[in-house]
Design an enzyme around this catalytic site. Structure first.
Site, PDB file in Angstrom:
ATOM      1  N   LYS A 263       0.844  -1.201   0.000  1.00 58.61           N
ATOM      2  CA  LYS A 263       0.000   0.000   0.000  1.00 58.61           C
ATOM      3  C   LYS A 263       0.879   1.251   0.000  1.00 58.61           C
ATOM      4  CE  LYS A 263      -3.820  -2.368   2.285  1.00 58.61           C
ATOM      5  NZ  LYS A 263      -4.649  -2.588   3.475  1.00 58.61           N
TER       6      LYS A 263
ATOM      7  N   GLN B 143      -4.284  -1.372   9.740  1.00 58.82           N
ATOM      8  CA  GLN B 143      -4.414  -2.690   9.104  1.00 58.82           C
ATOM      9  C   GLN B 143      -5.128  -3.671  10.031  1.00 58.82           C
ATOM     10  OE1 GLN B 143      -3.695  -3.311   5.970  1.00 58.82           O
ATOM     11  NE2 GLN B 143      -3.946  -5.525   5.961  1.00 58.82           N
TER      12      GLN B 143
ATOM     13  N   ASP C  31     -10.308   3.685   4.266  1.00 57.89           N
ATOM     14  CA  ASP C  31     -10.827   2.313   4.153  1.00 57.89           C
ATOM     15  C   ASP C  31     -12.345   2.312   3.973  1.00 57.89           C
ATOM     16  OD1 ASP C  31      -8.990   0.162   4.262  1.00 57.89           O
ATOM     17  OD2 ASP C  31      -8.621   0.508   6.407  1.00 57.89           O
TER      18      ASP C  31
HETATM   19  N1  GUN Z   1      -6.999  -6.250   6.098  1.00 57.89           N
HETATM   20  C1  GUN Z   1      -7.322  -6.903   4.949  1.00 57.89           C
HETATM   21  N2  GUN Z   1      -7.849  -6.043   4.058  1.00 57.89           N
HETATM   22  C2  GUN Z   1      -7.844  -4.827   4.640  1.00 57.89           C
HETATM   23  C3  GUN Z   1      -8.249  -3.539   4.200  1.00 57.89           C
HETATM   24  O1  GUN Z   1      -8.745  -3.342   3.091  1.00 57.89           O
HETATM   25  N3  GUN Z   1      -8.056  -2.535   5.099  1.00 57.89           N
HETATM   26  C4  GUN Z   1      -7.550  -2.735   6.335  1.00 57.89           C
HETATM   27  N4  GUN Z   1      -7.421  -1.680   7.143  1.00 57.89           N
HETATM   28  N5  GUN Z   1      -7.162  -3.924   6.776  1.00 57.89           N
HETATM   29  C5  GUN Z   1      -7.308  -4.958   5.921  1.00 57.89           C
END
Ligand code: GUN
Length: 286
Positions: free
Chosen positions: A54, A98, A121
């Site tokens: 990311k 995350q 998110d």
């Molecule tokens: N864990 C798995 N996918 C995601 C996501 O899209 N955002 C976040 N914050 N954690 C994740």
């Protein structure tokens, strides 16, 4: 005739190039460089890879990224205090904590602590609520990426039957709302759905987001249907497969996403979109 493959990697690259260009214009106009802060609590190797990717994608799109790594034992209150600090920091435009978080931390509390205008998110209840009621919001990245792919493939959704298999807050529910907003007739299925194969057979568009390897078989797919596979499942033999039995389904479907290389690359792409959007909105509000 085998299905047309929906190439998420290629579509993602096109969309990322567009975002990079828009980010460049935004920086030149405002002097502000959009900044995403990712927070990783603990040592989960998969989460570490996701968070690194990311950050890397952000930098490649001409935006800033900062990764904050915390030990698995980090107290919940300290994490909430960090989120409050990031909320108040005008140089931070997007905050991503995350998931999953260690067991001693209440995920909902952390998600609800993030300022909705920095919630790239789209998990905060304010954003989820606005998605439901049709207000301005951040849409979760995977559902947004799915819609972007369908648009790139010129899939007409109006009046079509879209069947979403899976009812998670992150994918199933939001993608159902987005499909509904585009005038599809939407059915959400789950583990208790009666005669799931028959429901899926009635779909013009199938979105599979259950997390069960190859659960959706080829003979569940109507000829010509569009199949979007959100699943990423690692088999004991190391193979990565989706929620759809790809080799079978591709013989019947009209269009289908592969795993990997389908929905996955679109998710990070839409995180970049949301980060630029957050910076744009925050700049307009001061
Ligand atoms: N864990 C798995 N996918 C995601 C996501 O899209 N955002 C976040 N914050 N954690 C994740």
């Amino acid at each position: 005739m085998p299905a047309h493959l929906i190439d998420g990697k290629a579509i993602g690259a096109v969309v990322r190039a567009e975002i990079k260009e828009r980010a460049g214009t935004f920086v030149a106009r405002t002097g502000i460089t959009p900044c995403l802060v990712t927070v990783l609590v603990g040592e989960d190797p998969a989460s570490r890879v996701y968070v690194r990717n990311k950050g890397k994608a952000c930098t490649e799109a001409g935006m800033l990224s900062r990764q904050i790594d915390l030990p698995a034992s980090h107290p919940e209150n300290d994490l909430l205090a960090l989120v409050a600090e990031l909320n108040a920091d005008p140089s931070v435009h997007g905050i991503l904590v995350q998931l999953p978080l260690p067991d001693h931390i209440d995920e909902s509390r952390v998600i609800e602590a993030i300022a909705p205008e920095k919630d790239v998110d789209g998990f905060h209840p304010v954003n989820a609520g606005r998605l439901l009621s049709g207000g301005p919001c951040f849409v979760p990245c995977t559902p947004l990426g799915i819609m972007k792919m369908l648009d790139h493939e010129s899939v007409d959704l109006k009046g079509k039957h879209a069947v979403v298999v899976g009812r998670s807050n992150i994918v199933g529910k939001p993608v159902a709302l987005l499909l509904l907003a585009r005038h599809a007739t939407v059915t959400i299925c789950h583990s208790r759905t009666k005669d799931l194969p028959a429901v899926v057979r009635s779909a013009d568009v199938v979105v599979a987001a259950v997390g069960k390897p190859e659960m959706i078989r080829g003979d569940w797919i109507a000829p010509g249907a569009v199949v979007i596979d959100v699943g990423i499942n690692r088999l004991p033999d190391g193979r990565l497969v989706g929620d759809v039995a790809f080799e079978e389904a591709k013989e019947t479907a009209g269009k289908i996403t592969p795993v990997p290389g389908g929905v996955g690359p679109m998710t990070i792409t839409m995180l970049l979109h949301n980060t630029l959007e957050a910076a744009t909105r925050l700049a307009a509000s001061v």
